[in-house]
Design an enzyme around this catalytic site. Structure first.
Site, PDB file in Angstrom:
ATOM      1  N   ASP A 192       0.813  -1.214   0.000  1.00 35.99           N
ATOM      2  CA  ASP A 192       0.000   0.000   0.000  1.00 35.99           C
ATOM      3  C   ASP A 192       0.850   1.269   0.000  1.00 35.99           C
ATOM      4  O   ASP A 192       2.079   1.214   0.168  1.00 35.99           O
ATOM      5  CB  ASP A 192      -0.947  -0.015   1.213  1.00 35.99           C
ATOM      6  CG  ASP A 192      -0.256  -0.392   2.521  1.00 35.99           C
ATOM      7  OD1 ASP A 192       0.984  -0.421   2.545  1.00 35.99           O
ATOM      8  OD2 ASP A 192      -0.956  -0.658   3.502  1.00 35.99           O
ATOM      9  N   HIS A 220      -7.137  -4.763  10.079  1.00 41.05           N
ATOM     10  CA  HIS A 220      -6.888  -4.501   8.659  1.00 41.05           C
ATOM     11  C   HIS A 220      -5.580  -5.135   8.204  1.00 41.05           C
ATOM     12  O   HIS A 220      -4.657  -5.342   8.986  1.00 41.05           O
ATOM     13  CB  HIS A 220      -6.976  -3.004   8.312  1.00 41.05           C
ATOM     14  CG  HIS A 220      -5.839  -2.146   8.746  1.00 41.05           C
ATOM     15  ND1 HIS A 220      -6.011  -0.942   9.394  1.00 41.05           N
ATOM     16  CD2 HIS A 220      -4.507  -2.266   8.587  1.00 41.05           C
ATOM     17  CE1 HIS A 220      -4.845  -0.386   9.622  1.00 41.05           C
ATOM     18  NE2 HIS A 220      -3.904  -1.169   9.143  1.00 41.05           N
ATOM     19  N   GLU A 229      -9.533  -1.883   5.125  1.00 39.76           N
ATOM     20  CA  GLU A 229     -10.195  -1.570   6.381  1.00 39.76           C
ATOM     21  C   GLU A 229     -11.456  -2.428   6.551  1.00 39.76           C
ATOM     22  O   GLU A 229     -11.990  -2.953   5.564  1.00 39.76           O
ATOM     23  CB  GLU A 229     -10.599  -0.094   6.387  1.00 39.76           C
ATOM     24  CG  GLU A 229      -9.414   0.873   6.331  1.00 39.76           C
ATOM     25  CD  GLU A 229      -8.733   1.064   7.680  1.00 39.76           C
ATOM     26  OE1 GLU A 229      -8.740   0.137   8.515  1.00 39.76           O
ATOM     27  OE2 GLU A 229      -8.178   2.153   7.897  1.00 39.76           O
TER      28      GLU A 229
END
Ligand code: GLP
Length: 242
Positions: A67, A138, A143
């Site tokens: 990410d 998460h 999420e």
């Protein structure tokens, strides 16, 4: 799921680094899925040490990260690009241009995400995906939600994640509100998954991920359906396992 109990953070880091290095030794041209956050830092340090001793060679390795914050320039010391460079990339011999992260500087979410999906397909998928664990369960920046995500997408960070991550920023307002993250489907397609967890703040999420119902309300719980998951956690993170 195989659960490895570590005494403390250092022990967890060494055990996790052992699993990563085994992957690199057995398949030198592997694709490593990498993670940020404070938990994997010790494992990266250990890998760098073994590399410096000549025990590890990353010259054929490709990496894809989970990410990246949306909107942070790469030279911002809180960007995940910066984190990876400082903690791993600048210390080892992964070839130039073989380390990939979502492009947080791309304002067009659709473009950023489809480009990153394309990269993951082009490198041929992930051999070993390293994961940390958010306090709310998460993984990456997937999420809690009412469905599991598929591929790379843009997420609004939850108040609890903003709260947990504000310690890295000068003030809470500086924490980006959005991020690009690899999706759950992509994570589940990795051949192996290595989840690391340390500290009592992770105990509840870890217990629920392993023993609770599989639900998108706790994204890490999906790992119960993956065939090759290694969990390396310290005593504090495993304190609710009995
Ligand atoms: C961040 C990252 C995750 C990470 C998690 C836990 O939000 N996006 O990939 O696993 O937080 O971080 P830490 O290891 O610092 O507790």
């Amino acid at each position: 799921m195989r659960i490895y109990r570590a005494k403390d953070y250092d022990d967890m880091s060494r055990k996790a680094a052992n699993i990563i290095s085994a992957q690199v030794i057995l398949k030198p041209d592997c694709v490593l899925g990498l993670a940020t956050g404070s938990t994997p830092i010790g494992a990266y340090k250990q890998l760098v040490e073994w590399y410096n001793k000549g025990d590890l060679d990353f010259s054929e390795v490709t990496t894809v990260n989970l990410d990246e914050y949306k909107g942070l320039p790469r030279d911002n010391d809180q960007s995940y690009y910066y984190f990876m460079r400082e903690n791993l990339f600048k210390h080892v011999n992964i070839p130039e241009g073989r380390s990939f992260l979502p492009d947080g500087t791309e304002p067009d979410s659709e473009k950023a995400c489809s480009r990153y999906n394309e990269i993951i397909h082009q490198v041929g998928g992930i051999d070993l995906q390293l994961l940390g664990l958010g306090q709310n369960g998460h993984i990456g920046f997937n999420e809690p939600d009412d469905h599991f995500s598929l591929e790379t997408h843009c997420v609004d960070l939850t108040p609890s994640t903003i709260e947990a991550n504000k310690r890295f920023f000068e003030k809470k307002e500086d924490v980006p509100r959005q991020a690009y993250t690899m999706g759950i489907k992509t994570i589940m397609q990795a051949k192996r998954v290595l989840l690391v967890a340390s500290g009592k703040e992770k105990a509840q999420a870890l217990r629920d991920a392993v023993y609770g119902p599989v639900t998108p309300a706790l994204p890490a719980s999906i790992l119960q359906y993956h065939k090759n998951v290694y969990i390396v956690a310290d005593e504090a993170a495993l304190s609710l396992f009995g």
